[in-house]
Enzyme design. Structure first.
Site, PDB file in Angstrom:
ATOM      1  CE  LYS A 204      49.207 -45.894 -93.928  1.00 21.39           C
ATOM      2  NZ  LYS A 204      49.505 -46.843 -92.807  1.00 21.39           N
ATOM      3  CD  GLU A 277      49.695 -31.841 -85.555  1.00 22.78           C
ATOM      4  OE1 GLU A 277      50.580 -31.457 -84.469  1.00 22.78           O
ATOM      5  OE2 GLU A 277      49.040 -31.152 -86.077  1.00 22.78           O
ATOM      6  CG  LEU A 278      56.093 -33.543 -88.596  1.00 21.97           C
ATOM      7  CD1 LEU A 278      57.074 -32.979 -89.315  1.00 21.97           C
ATOM      8  CD2 LEU A 278      55.764 -34.790 -89.159  1.00 21.97           C
ATOM      9  CB  CYS A 311      54.706 -36.610 -80.368  1.00 22.32           C
ATOM     10  SG  CYS A 311      52.746 -36.269 -79.556  1.00 22.32           S
ATOM     11  CD  GLU A 409      60.852 -38.404 -81.953  1.00 21.43           C
ATOM     12  OE1 GLU A 409      61.008 -38.593 -83.159  1.00 21.43           O
ATOM     13  OE2 GLU A 409      59.805 -37.848 -81.449  1.00 21.43           O
TER      14      GLU A 409
HETATM   15  P1  NAD Z   1      56.396 -42.913 -89.559  1.00 27.98           P
HETATM   16  O1  NAD Z   1      56.499 -41.464 -90.036  1.00 27.98           O
HETATM   17  O2  NAD Z   1      57.250 -44.070 -89.984  1.00 27.98           O
HETATM   18  O3  NAD Z   1      54.849 -43.466 -89.750  1.00 27.98           O
HETATM   19  C1  NAD Z   1      53.682 -42.889 -89.287  1.00 27.98           C
HETATM   20  C2  NAD Z   1      52.562 -43.127 -90.246  1.00 27.98           C
HETATM   21  O4  NAD Z   1      53.021 -42.735 -91.615  1.00 27.98           O
HETATM   22  C3  NAD Z   1      52.425 -44.569 -90.363  1.00 27.98           C
HETATM   23  O5  NAD Z   1      50.993 -44.739 -90.680  1.00 27.98           O
HETATM   24  C4  NAD Z   1      52.934 -45.200 -91.792  1.00 27.98           C
HETATM   25  O6  NAD Z   1      52.282 -46.291 -92.469  1.00 27.98           O
HETATM   26  C5  NAD Z   1      52.725 -43.822 -92.608  1.00 27.98           C
HETATM   27  N1  NAD Z   1      53.795 -43.835 -93.506  1.00 27.98           N
HETATM   28  C6  NAD Z   1      55.397 -44.259 -93.652  1.00 27.98           C
HETATM   29  N2  NAD Z   1      55.744 -43.905 -94.795  1.00 27.98           N
HETATM   30  C7  NAD Z   1      55.177 -43.282 -95.441  1.00 27.98           C
HETATM   31  C8  NAD Z   1      54.963 -42.640 -96.902  1.00 27.98           C
HETATM   32  N3  NAD Z   1      56.229 -42.631 -97.538  1.00 27.98           N
HETATM   33  N4  NAD Z   1      54.010 -42.046 -97.341  1.00 27.98           N
HETATM   34  C9  NAD Z   1      52.992 -41.884 -96.580  1.00 27.98           C
HETATM   35  N5  NAD Z   1      52.789 -42.557 -95.419  1.00 27.98           N
HETATM   36  C10 NAD Z   1      53.826 -43.353 -94.708  1.00 27.98           C
HETATM   37  O7  NAD Z   1      56.441 -42.801 -87.841  1.00 27.98           O
HETATM   38  P2  NAD Z   1      56.974 -43.691 -86.898  1.00 27.98           P
HETATM   39  O8  NAD Z   1      58.209 -43.733 -86.777  1.00 27.98           O
HETATM   40  O9  NAD Z   1      55.818 -44.725 -86.661  1.00 27.98           O
HETATM   41  O10 NAD Z   1      56.102 -42.782 -85.553  1.00 27.98           O
HETATM   42  C11 NAD Z   1      56.739 -42.224 -84.586  1.00 27.98           C
HETATM   43  C12 NAD Z   1      57.116 -40.789 -84.842  1.00 27.98           C
HETATM   44  O11 NAD Z   1      55.985 -40.156 -85.060  1.00 27.98           O
HETATM   45  C13 NAD Z   1      57.853 -40.125 -83.953  1.00 27.98           C
HETATM   46  O12 NAD Z   1      59.090 -39.180 -84.616  1.00 27.98           O
HETATM   47  C14 NAD Z   1      56.977 -39.268 -83.121  1.00 27.98           C
HETATM   48  O13 NAD Z   1      57.688 -38.257 -82.471  1.00 27.98           O
HETATM   49  C15 NAD Z   1      55.875 -38.925 -84.142  1.00 27.98           C
HETATM   50  N6  NAD Z   1      54.567 -38.633 -83.567  1.00 27.98           N
HETATM   51  C16 NAD Z   1      54.193 -37.226 -83.586  1.00 27.98           C
HETATM   52  C17 NAD Z   1      53.112 -36.896 -83.018  1.00 27.98           C
HETATM   53  C18 NAD Z   1      52.425 -35.321 -82.663  1.00 27.98           C
HETATM   54  O14 NAD Z   1      51.540 -35.133 -82.553  1.00 27.98           O
HETATM   55  N7  NAD Z   1      53.421 -34.414 -83.147  1.00 27.98           N
HETATM   56  C19 NAD Z   1      52.304 -38.086 -82.247  1.00 27.98           C
HETATM   57  C20 NAD Z   1      52.459 -39.165 -82.516  1.00 27.98           C
HETATM   58  C21 NAD Z   1      53.974 -39.332 -83.048  1.00 27.98           C
END
Ligand code: NAD
Length: 540
Positions: A204, A277-278, A311, A409
């Site tokens: 997804k 991975e956050l 990230c 962040e």
């Molecule tokens: P997010 O957590 O809002 O969304 C990420 C994914 O999770 C999306 O597909 C979203 O639809 C899904 N999602 C949202 N709520 C959900 C729920 N309740 N249950 C299940 N899935 C859900 O993240 P974002 O803000 O869009 O992305 C940016 C963040 O991602 C930043 O904090 C960044 O550091 C992190 N990131 C980390 C890495 C890594 O490899 N560590 C890589 C890329 C991005």
């Protein structure tokens, strides 16, 4: 801990359903037939569609079908069915398919980069990293399947008389939930490792960027992967996430720390394994003996690749006081000369941010810092003249713990520079806060830099490079400590997480327990003497 409590981000805009009349009448940037072909990969039963918009220009790119909770059940049923045969395929078959995918991706790089640019708004140079990373990952797991997954012998308790065989079997169906920032690579790389290990995948992608993930599914089909092994759901994470987690045998999540915690809790309730991975608040250390031009070039890439929406990108820069002024002058000059734009061609150094929400966070962090006394050395403002979500690459000085951008962040093109007086202080500063994803150290003394690296509490540390060296070395595990996550992608860890491990012991001659008429006491004595003998032999 960060000295000020971090403020939760504003909720993301929900997925807006489209009026079917609008879909018929709209003019889209991408060819409708092309988008329809990609849309064939969405698991959906209804007619609801959502719009994909270019963040760089605001232009509608195309519309895709959206999935419902009922579609999640269908996707998992299909994937589970496919898993039975897929798990039986030989390593050679999987290797051939992965290498075919690798070749296809390199042949079709331009198409992949175009699509990434359309839906993410990033510059082409940053889109380029994505097909490359996916191709490297496909090749790596193709070439190392035997090494990671083949049966292994372990040491048995009684030398020569106890034989242990270790086997790896796939978990089953893996859920991959991925973000928008690297929409092709994040949707593909973790899933490829899962497929290589004999699992099937239900993916997804984020709703801002479904098309790149759908192109990935299209390429998998073209490479010859069997139908059913890779299912794609499109829609809101809040709606589709829970039913996915309820059905998955393993969950791989990439995204924000807040969502990662929710997912970990749901997985814990079902005892389902997960890797997370956050986020990060990644530091760079520029030591007094660093090559300052090299460090300034690296800092620009580290802070502003994909507008800082990466990230592993850097938001904190610690510089030895004796070279601080020289370094900052070089860094500021390079940053000010960056070319911003919405063109999909080469020659743009930074593109757009993804959305109005992301732009608002960046703007708020900079305003808050300035209000509390920070100085803007470069950038510091939005650029609506370039597109709706552009923001200048920004360098801040005199940032204090009272400011949001100090510990939270930003996930945007904003970096704060700080001087340090000793390397111990630099390490302490680098380890401040809750995150522990990536760091970089610049020094001409690489031995010393490598030694310092082991004191930095981050999952990856790069010496004389910003982030690319660890990110592109697929044999090296990658992931975060503390609030930056759990588990690792890449390397052995990146594939073994998707397997169950089984030990099979075969015992020859010697039985466990008293035998040959021995009393319990005599048996205990013989066994203790044998253990002592083995320990003595081991030391000898
Ligand atoms: P997010 O957590 O809002 O969304 C990420 C994914 O999770 C999306 O597909 C979203 O639809 C899904 N999602 C949202 N709520 C959900 C729920 N309740 N249950 C299940 N899935 C859900 O993240 P974002 O803000 O869009 O992305 C940016 C963040 O991602 C930043 O904090 C960044 O550091 C992190 N990131 C980390 C890495 C890594 O490899 N560590 C890589 C890329 C991005």
């Amino acid at each position: 801990m960060s000295p000020r409590a971090s403020k939760p981000r504003a909720a993301k805009a929900p997925v807006a359903p489209l009026d079917p009349e609008h879909v018929l009448r709209a003019t889209y940037a991408l060819d409708r037939a092309y988008v329809r072909r990609l849309n064939d990969h969405v698991v959906h039963s209804g007619t609801a569609e959502m719009l994909v918009v270019s963040p760089a220009t605001g232009q509608p790119v195309g519309s895709v079908s959206t999935s419902t909770a009922a579609d999640v059940a269908v996707a998992f049923d299909v994937a589970r069915d496919a898993a039975r045969t897929w798990a039986e395929t030989s390593f050679e078959e999987r290797e051939q398919l992965l290498m075919r995918l690798h070749d296809l991706i390199l042949d079709r790089q331009d198409e992949i980069m175009d699509l990434i640019c359309w839906e993410s708004g990033k510059a082409r140079i940053h889109a380029f990293d994505e097909p490359l990373h996916v191709a490297l990952t496909a090749r790596y797991y193709a070439r190392t399947l035997h090494k990671h997954l083949g049966p292994k012998r372990r040491d048995g308790v009684v030398p020569f008389l106890t034989r242990i065989d270790e086997h790896r079997t796939p978990k089953g169906v893996v859920a991959i939930i991925s973000p928008w920032n690297y929409p092709f690579t994040m949707a593909m790389v973790d899933g490829l490792a899962a497929l290589a290990a004999g699992n099937t995948v239900v993916a997804k992608p984020d709703h801002h960027t479904p098309l790149s993930a759908l192109l990935g599914a299209d390429l998998l089909r073209e490479a010859g992967f069997p139908p059913g092994v890779w299912q794609v759901l499109v829609g809101s994470g809040r709606e589709l996430g829970t039913p996915m987690i309820e059905r998955a045998d393993y969950v791989c999540f990439t995204g924000s720390t807040a969502t990662g915690k929710l997912i970990a809790t749901q997985c814990a309730e079902r005892l389902t394994g997960c890797s997370l991975e956050l986020g990060g608040k990644n530091p760079i250390l520029v030591l007094a003996d660093a090559d300052l031009d090299r460090a300034a070039e690296g800092a620009v890439r580290a802070a502003f690749s994909n507008g800082g929406q990466l990230c592993v990108s850097t938001e904190r820069l610690y510089v030895a006081r004796e070279v601080y002024d020289d370094f900052v002058a070089k860094f500021v000059a390079r940053t000010k000369s960056m070319r911003l734009g919405s063109s999909h061609g080469w020659g743009v150094d930074m593109g757009s941010l993804i959305s109005a929400e992301q732009l608002a966070v960046v703007d708020e962090h900079v305003r808050d810092a300035v209000k509390h006394g920070a100085r803007v050395l470069a950038g510091g403002k939005a650029r609506p003249d370039l597109g709706p979500h552009f923001y200048e690459p920004t360098i801040l000085e005199d940032v204090t713990p009272a400011m949001a951008c100090h510990g939270d962040e930003t996930f945007g093109p904003v970096i704060s520079v700080y001087p340090f007086d000793s390397e111990d202080e630099a390490i302490e500063l680098a380890n401040t806060g809750d995150y522990g994803l990536n760091a970089a150290i610049y020094s001409r003394d690489v031995e010393r830099a490598r030694a310092l690296a082991t004191r930095v509490h981050c999952g990856t540390v790069n010496v004389n490079e910003a982030f690319g060296a660890t990110f592109a070395s697929i044999d090296a595990p990658m992931g975060g400590m503390r609030s930056s996550g759990m588990g690792r992608r890449q390397g052995a860890e990146g594939i073994l997480r998707y397997t169950e491990v089984q030990s099979v012991a075969t015992q020859y001659i010697l039985r466990f327990g008293p035998h040959w008429g021995m009393t319990d006491e005599a048996y205990a004595g013989v066994m203790t003497a044998a253990v002592k003998l083995l320990s003595w032999l081991g030391r000898a």
